[in-house]
Motif scaffolding. Structure first.
Motif, mmCIF file in Angstrom:
data_model
loop_
_atom_site.group_PDB
_atom_site.id
_atom_site.type_symbol
_atom_site.label_atom_id
_atom_site.label_comp_id
_atom_site.label_asym_id
_atom_site.label_seq_id
_atom_site.Cartn_x
_atom_site.Cartn_y
_atom_site.Cartn_z
ATOM 1 N N THR A 163 -6.750 -22.138 -61.009
ATOM 2 C CA THR A 163 -6.259 -21.051 -62.099
ATOM 3 C C THR A 163 -5.922 -21.728 -63.352
ATOM 4 O O THR A 163 -5.338 -20.964 -64.280
ATOM 5 C CB THR A 163 -5.416 -20.247 -61.661
ATOM 6 O OG1 THR A 163 -4.244 -20.966 -60.641
ATOM 7 C CG2 THR A 163 -5.781 -19.265 -60.598
ATOM 8 N N GLY A 164 -6.050 -23.039 -63.449
ATOM 9 C CA GLY A 164 -5.432 -23.453 -64.608
ATOM 10 C C GLY A 164 -4.336 -23.309 -65.112
ATOM 11 O O GLY A 164 -3.236 -23.028 -64.349
ATOM 12 N N GLY A 166 -3.742 -20.220 -66.601
ATOM 13 C CA GLY A 166 -3.870 -18.945 -66.737
ATOM 14 C C GLY A 166 -2.708 -17.940 -66.429
ATOM 15 O O GLY A 166 -1.974 -18.328 -65.560
ATOM 16 N N SER A 203 2.617 -17.802 -65.723
ATOM 17 C CA SER A 203 1.618 -18.873 -65.020
ATOM 18 C C SER A 203 1.953 -19.194 -63.566
ATOM 19 O O SER A 203 3.047 -18.735 -63.229
ATOM 20 C CB SER A 203 1.420 -19.972 -65.906
ATOM 21 O OG SER A 203 2.799 -20.788 -65.809
ATOM 22 N N PRO A 223 -2.750 -27.264 -60.368
ATOM 23 C CA PRO A 223 -4.555 -27.084 -60.884
ATOM 24 C C PRO A 223 -5.435 -27.799 -60.182
ATOM 25 O O PRO A 223 -5.302 -28.975 -60.284
ATOM 26 C CB PRO A 223 -4.307 -26.912 -62.538
ATOM 27 C CG PRO A 223 -2.872 -27.067 -62.594
ATOM 28 C CD PRO A 223 -2.348 -27.691 -61.555
ATOM 29 N N GLN A 250 -10.304 -16.209 -59.291
ATOM 30 C CA GLN A 250 -9.323 -17.486 -59.607
ATOM 31 C C GLN A 250 -9.594 -17.769 -60.966
ATOM 32 O O GLN A 250 -8.748 -17.990 -61.854
ATOM 33 C CB GLN A 250 -9.346 -18.279 -58.705
ATOM 34 C CG GLN A 250 -8.927 -17.838 -57.384
ATOM 35 C CD GLN A 250 -7.435 -17.426 -57.227
ATOM 36 O OE1 GLN A 250 -6.581 -18.217 -57.821
ATOM 37 N NE2 GLN A 250 -7.366 -16.654 -56.270
ATOM 38 N N THR A 251 -11.066 -17.791 -61.434
ATOM 39 C CA THR A 251 -11.368 -18.339 -62.685
ATOM 40 C C THR A 251 -11.151 -17.088 -63.509
ATOM 41 O O THR A 251 -11.086 -17.511 -64.720
ATOM 42 C CB THR A 251 -13.110 -18.449 -62.546
ATOM 43 O OG1 THR A 251 -13.334 -19.305 -61.642
ATOM 44 C CG2 THR A 251 -13.655 -19.003 -63.803
ATOM 45 N N LYS A 254 -7.863 -17.786 -64.515
ATOM 46 C CA LYS A 254 -7.607 -19.118 -65.407
ATOM 47 C C LYS A 254 -8.009 -18.528 -66.986
ATOM 48 O O LYS A 254 -7.512 -19.113 -67.875
ATOM 49 C CB LYS A 254 -8.885 -19.926 -64.801
ATOM 50 C CG LYS A 254 -8.759 -21.192 -65.687
ATOM 51 C CD LYS A 254 -9.707 -22.251 -64.999
ATOM 52 C CE LYS A 254 -9.864 -23.709 -65.908
ATOM 53 N NZ LYS A 254 -10.637 -24.457 -64.920
#
Length: 289
Positions: A163-164, A166, A203, A223, A250-251, A254
């Protein structure tokens, strides 16, 4: 008379519980597939209407004498749109004055990765074209899902997601249910779209930091790339057909699909919704003992 669909599900139960705190039980009806799961509601005086989104005859019976309907989104993502159309048609035929739908706060329909979420937007369009009075509630991701994402293992060993950085404006499911109930009782049916979010976007680094403070243990978020996440899911026994759905979800996080914040949940609650810290303290209470 108010009808809540999906009333034995998690959100549905929250809505009905909140309604029972505000209005007499004989003003509440619920649509359930399994009558046995609604025994407690029947004992409280709620009208039980047995049916399903696929059974149009049962929907027509369930709508009799109903003024307002809360259509809680179906869980069958492949059939969801047609099922919702069945509910909308039955409500219109029965003369329901207003239908509310629980959609999602996904920010940009054109860039979504998880295309199964497209069904929410299609239902919004069907409802808007139906001629019914309506309210659309675009609900943010429930904070409750963090129990699944982190889990007890994550509290001890950290958690890894694709998810970086995000951010999500999480809100508790129980507060969503309360807000929906408040609207069902006294909100105006003005063909309006509401965006129900928490008051801050967080986050997964924020989640890890708050859990570290609450537990006294160092909780870490790392991540990871998609391939590692896919391998994690396979190791847990998740069917391969479902893995793209989880990854797409999840993307989208992100890519910032759920980081928008509004004051509309607070307005319906008539108070500030739970912060990330307050919510996690409740959700992970057993792990914090």
């Amino acid at each position: 008379m108010i009808l809540v669909t999906g009333a034995t599900g998690q959100l549905g139960r929250s809505v009905v519980e909140a309604l029972l705190n505000q209005i007499p039980a004989d003003q509440i009806a619920v649509l359930v597939r399994d009558e046995a799961k609604a025994t407690t509601l029947r004992e409280q005086g709620v009208s039980i209407r047995v049916g399903s989104y696929d059974d149009t005859a049962s929907l027509e019976r369930a709508m009799q004498g109903i003024d307002r309907v809360l259509l809680i989104a179906g869980t069958d993502e492949e059939k969801r749109v047609e099922q919702h159309r069945n509910v909308i048609r039955a409500a219109k035929q029965a003369g329901v004055s207003c239908l509310a739908y629980t959609s999602r706060t996904l920010k940009d329909r054109t860039t979504m990765v998880n295309k199964l979420m497209e069904g929410h937007f299609q239902t919004e369009e069907d409802l808007q074209a139906s001629g019914l009075g309506y309210a659309i509630f675009r609900n943010v991701l429930y904070m409750d899902t963090l129990v699944f994402y982190v889990g007890e293992r994550g509290l001890k060993h950290g958690f890894r997601l694709p998810t970086g950085q995000g951010r999500v404006a999480y809100a508790l499911r129980s507060e969503m249910g309360e807000a929906l109930a408040n609207w069902l009782v006294s909100g105006p049916c003005e063909n309006k779209i509401y965006k129900l979010t928490g008051s801050e976007a967080s986050s997964f680094d924020d989640v890890a930091r708050v859990l570290t403070e609450l537990t006294g243990n160092q909780v870490t978020y790392t991540p990871v790339e998609d391939a590692e996440f896919e391998a994690q899911l396979k190791a847990r026994g998740v069917p391969e057909t479902l893995i793209p759905r989880y990854l797409g979800f999840q993307t989208d996080i992100k890519n910032g699909q759920e980081d928008e914040t509004t004051a509309e949940l607070a307005q319906l609650l008539e108070r500030r919704p739970a912060t990330l810290r307050e919510g996690l303290k409740v959700l992970f209470s057993t792990a914090l003992v």
